[in-house]
Design an enzyme around this catalytic site. Structure first.
Site, PDB file in Angstrom:
ATOM      1  CG  ASP A 106      -5.850  -3.291   2.643  1.00  0.00           C
ATOM      2  OD1 ASP A 106      -5.781  -4.518   2.746  1.00  0.00           O
ATOM      3  OD2 ASP A 106      -6.400  -2.548   3.476  1.00  0.00           O
ATOM      4  CB  SER A 127      -0.924   0.005   1.225  1.00  0.00           C
ATOM      5  OG  SER A 127      -1.800  -1.104   1.188  1.00  0.00           O
ATOM      6  CB  THR A 177      -5.714  -7.636  -1.045  1.00  0.00           C
ATOM      7  OG1 THR A 177      -6.376  -8.245   0.074  1.00  0.00           O
ATOM      8  CG2 THR A 177      -4.290  -7.265  -0.658  1.00  0.00           C
ATOM      9  CD  GLN A 185     -32.285 -19.976   1.337  1.00  0.00           C
ATOM     10  OE1 GLN A 185     -31.895 -20.090   2.493  1.00  0.00           O
ATOM     11  NE2 GLN A 185     -31.692 -20.574   0.330  1.00  0.00           N
ATOM     12  CD  GLU A 212      -5.294  -2.070  -9.695  1.00  0.00           C
ATOM     13  OE1 GLU A 212      -5.344  -0.838  -9.544  1.00  0.00           O
ATOM     14  OE2 GLU A 212      -4.501  -2.619 -10.484  1.00  0.00           O
ATOM     15  N   GLY A 220     -25.720 -28.378   1.213  1.00  0.00           N
ATOM     16  CA  GLY A 220     -24.666 -29.296   0.795  1.00  0.00           C
ATOM     17  C   GLY A 220     -24.321 -29.169  -0.671  1.00  0.00           C
TER      18      GLY A 220
END
Length: 688
Positions: A473, A188, A469, A380, A471, A448
């Site tokens: 952080d 960075s 991360t 849901q 381009e 599952g």
């Protein structure tokens, strides 16, 4: 019973019943249809008023815009090339070679050449990148390294001589290249890079050196296998006649050949190592580079913002190292724009798979009745419907960012440049973080079967994870947004200009920072809660409160801790401020997109989705609004109830909403998301 007509002998049970009756009446009022007739901002009819009819074709046209054709070409090319489709199980080295063949096929066989769009039509380039990422995220990143990073550095940081020499080779993939910025010890903090480029006036060359192991270029895409060139970011050192011997002119970019054009052998003085197997994106050949007295011609300095003459004199139109550095990084902001845009593409795929499966999958039901779709369960809906609303919100926000970026590239308007820099940092951070979390939610929502590699959640999650991360952080980028907000806050009180995105700070700051209205704080009617003005005011009130309070805290702590210590003490507050501001921007663009939608059925659907996005965000941070009495307890409850109700309403048109993404089965490539014969195809895939 009516409490006003009670007899003196009424019982506690009677009073309790009266309380219940009043609460039921109040809740029913929350959910009654409004009388508003303004169609643009009206409340969409809900379940008791019938399911919305959505014209999927019209909504898809509005969503995908004018770049639909180029994306269809990408999809169709790879669908017709089975040898270029990435299998579920593939070794790292095989994946890298496949990824390279995919890129060659796209450019040389399909005739889709992304490089010309990087400068001429960025919106078209980002549309290609989204489509390519749908084929394989590794391919999307490898394409980005070649054209946006390596190619973009040449055309944006170089001058005509560089474009003339390298453009065609980059375009047709004769010159595969790298973007060598990150080092082992510095990512960075780009100004802390340690690689050096020392000018030798006798031979008219730069000498590139890696002074220690911490300066090894690390995670460099295209370096391990395919790259022939690298744009190397290094400190430019010029010889002087004083005791120091050299003057540090700051970080500059240099074109450095790393492999022989004919033999592909590593060139003398260059050491290349493979960074190895990664969590994801194993189709991209990340490598590490070390330089030992590597000489390059003086012309290989990308000299748009600073140049060195034959006699070693430095010239620049920008007066300071910091200004040159800012200009250099500013030209690379397209990478952030592209990642935000592409992250939405990943979220669309994940949401499509999870929602199609949730509509298909049936579990349990009322006694002696058929089983019901798992999307009929409130739990849901709670997982997936706000996520679907966010996907739509992000689509419009990032499309607007792309438009701003394209305009910036054409006009170089200074105010627009500042706006795009801060907005791209914020949206890249916010969207990629949200998508990363949502991929895990989608996997869990599919039980599952979501764990099967063939249904893609694992690869999507692993490949996308690094979007948070590279381009920039995400935590660092949010701090840039917060810093810019504080700067704009200061400008507001000093009467200076504000960039477009921050105009609301001037227009309404005083209103936002005044005491909340005790009357409106209790309004709980549906018409009010679904009014875009209420929603946007609530978002902006929160941002303004956070901004004002963190400014006060920073002033207080800087007296004892200094500026760095004060910033660190307030860091979590600053990150919350940045996220709040970005959410305000996203909502504003979503509301604008609803109002501008020309098709009535699409506009009605988008209004419903926009309301869910806004009220769900308000409910998620209801504590903030309650703490300052912006929302009274009765209103908070009404917001919660309406949010659940809107989730149910969005569930009723969830199939149409994901169909509007227009992602065919051969793009989603998940058996459980097929639009027909999903289970049959799934069993066939595993060998039955």
């Amino acid at each position: 019973m009516n409490p006003s007509n009670q007899s003196p002998n009424h019982t506690a049970e009677d009073e309790s019943q009266a309380v219940v009756t009043r609460r039921i009446q109040r809740l029913s009022l929350h959910l009654m249809a409004p009388s508003a007739q303004n169609y643009d901002l009206c409340i969409v009819s809900c379940s008791s008023r019938g399911k919305l009819e959505v014209d999927k074709a019209q909504l898809s046209r509005y969503m995908r815009g004018k770049h639909r054709e180029i994306q269809e070409r990408v999809f169709e090319y790879f669908n017709s090339s089975p040898d270029l489709q990435t299998p579920v199980e593939i070794l790292k080295d095989d994946h890298r070679e496949l990824c390279w063949r995919q890129l060659l096929g796209l450019v040389r066989e399909a005739g889709i050449k992304p490089f010309k769009y990087v400068a001429e039509d960025p919106a078209q380039y980002f549309a290609i990148a989204e489509a390519v990422g749908s084929v394989d995220i590794s391919l999307g990143i490898k394409m980005g390294v070649q054209y946006s990073l390596w190619g973009g550095s040449v055309i944006n940081l170089g001058t005509k001589k560089h474009r003339d020499k390298y453009y065609d080779g980059i375009d047709n993939l004769d010159y595969p290249g790298c973007f060598a910025m990150t080092e082992l010890h510095h990512g960075s903090n780009v100004q802390g890079l340690q690689t050096v480029a020392t000018f030798d006036p006798i031979k008219d060359e730069f000498i590139i050196n890696t002074p220690n192991d911490g300066a090894i270029k690390w995670w460099i895409g295209n370096a391990a296998v395919h790259g022939k060139f690298a744009t190397v970011f290094a400190k430019l050192m010029l010889p002087t006649h004083d005791s120091k011997g050299y003057s540090d002119m700051g970080v500059h970019a240099f074109i450095v050949p790393i492999r022989d054009m004919k033999t592909h052998q590593t060139l003398p003085g260059i050491e290349i190592h493979d960074c190895g197997h990664k969590v994801g994106l194993n189709g991209v050949d990340n490598g590490a580079l070390r330089f030992c007295s590597v000489r390059i011609p003086r012309d290989n300095l990308l000299n748009r913002f600073g140049d060195v003459s034959r006699d070693g004199k430095y010239t620049s139109s920008l007066p300071t190292i910091n200004k040159r550095f800012a200009a250099t990084l500013g030209e690379l902001v397209g990478g952030r724009v592209g990642l935000a845009y592409s992250s939405v593409g990943v979220l669309k795929i994940a949401a499509t798979i999870a929602i199609r499966y949730s509509l298909l999958r049936q579990q349990f039901g009322p006694p002696r009745k058929p089983e019901v779709s798992i999307l009929d369960y409130q739990s849901q809906q709670h997982k997936l419907m706000p996520m679907l609303a966010s996907t739509y919100a992000f689509n419009f926000a990032t499309a607007n960012l792309v438009e701003k970026y394209s305009e910036m590239k054409k006009t170089h308007d200074e105010q627009l440049v500042g706006d795009v820099h801060a907005l791209s940092a914020g949206l890249k951070s916010y969207v990629t973080s949200y998508t990363a979390k949502s991929l895990s939610v989608c996997r869990e929502a599919c039980g599952g079967h979501g764990y099967a590699a063939v249904n893609r959640f694992g690869s999507l999650r692993n490949d996308h994870d690094i979007f948070q991360t590279f381009e920039g952080d995400n935590t660092v980028l949010l701090q840039q947004v917060a810093g810019d907000l504080l700067k704009q806050y200061k400008e507001k009180f000093q009467g200076g200009p504000l960039t477009v995105t921050w105009n609301y700070l001037r227009e309404s700051m005083n209103a936002y920072l005044s005491q909340p209205n005790p009357v409106t704080a209790r309004w709980e009617g549906e018409e009010h809660l679904r009014d875009p003005k209420f929603q946007l005011d609530a978002f902006r009130y929160r941002t303004s409160r956070l901004l004002q309070s963190v400014a006060v805290r920073l002033r207080k702590h800087s007296k004892t801790l200094g500026s760095f210590g004060a910033w660190n003490r307030c860091l979590n507050h600053l990150l919350t401020l940045a996220e709040s501001h970005i959410e305000s921007v996203i909502l504003a663009k979503f509301i604008e997109a609803v109002q501008n939608c020309p098709d009535p059925s699409s506009r009605a659907a988008l209004k419903l989705v926009c309301d869910l996005y806004a009220l769900n965000r308000i409910w998620n941070d209801i504590g903030t609004y309650r703490n300052v009495d912006y929302v009274a307890p009765n209103k908070a409850k009404a917001i919660h109830k309406l949010t659940e109700y809107l989730s149910f309403q969005v569930r009723n048109i969830a199939g149409e909403l994901i169909d509007a993404f227009d992602l065919p089965d051969y793009v989603t490539r998940a058996p459980i998301a097929r639009q027909s014969d999903a289970y049959a195809y799934y069993t066939q895939i595993v060998g039955f």
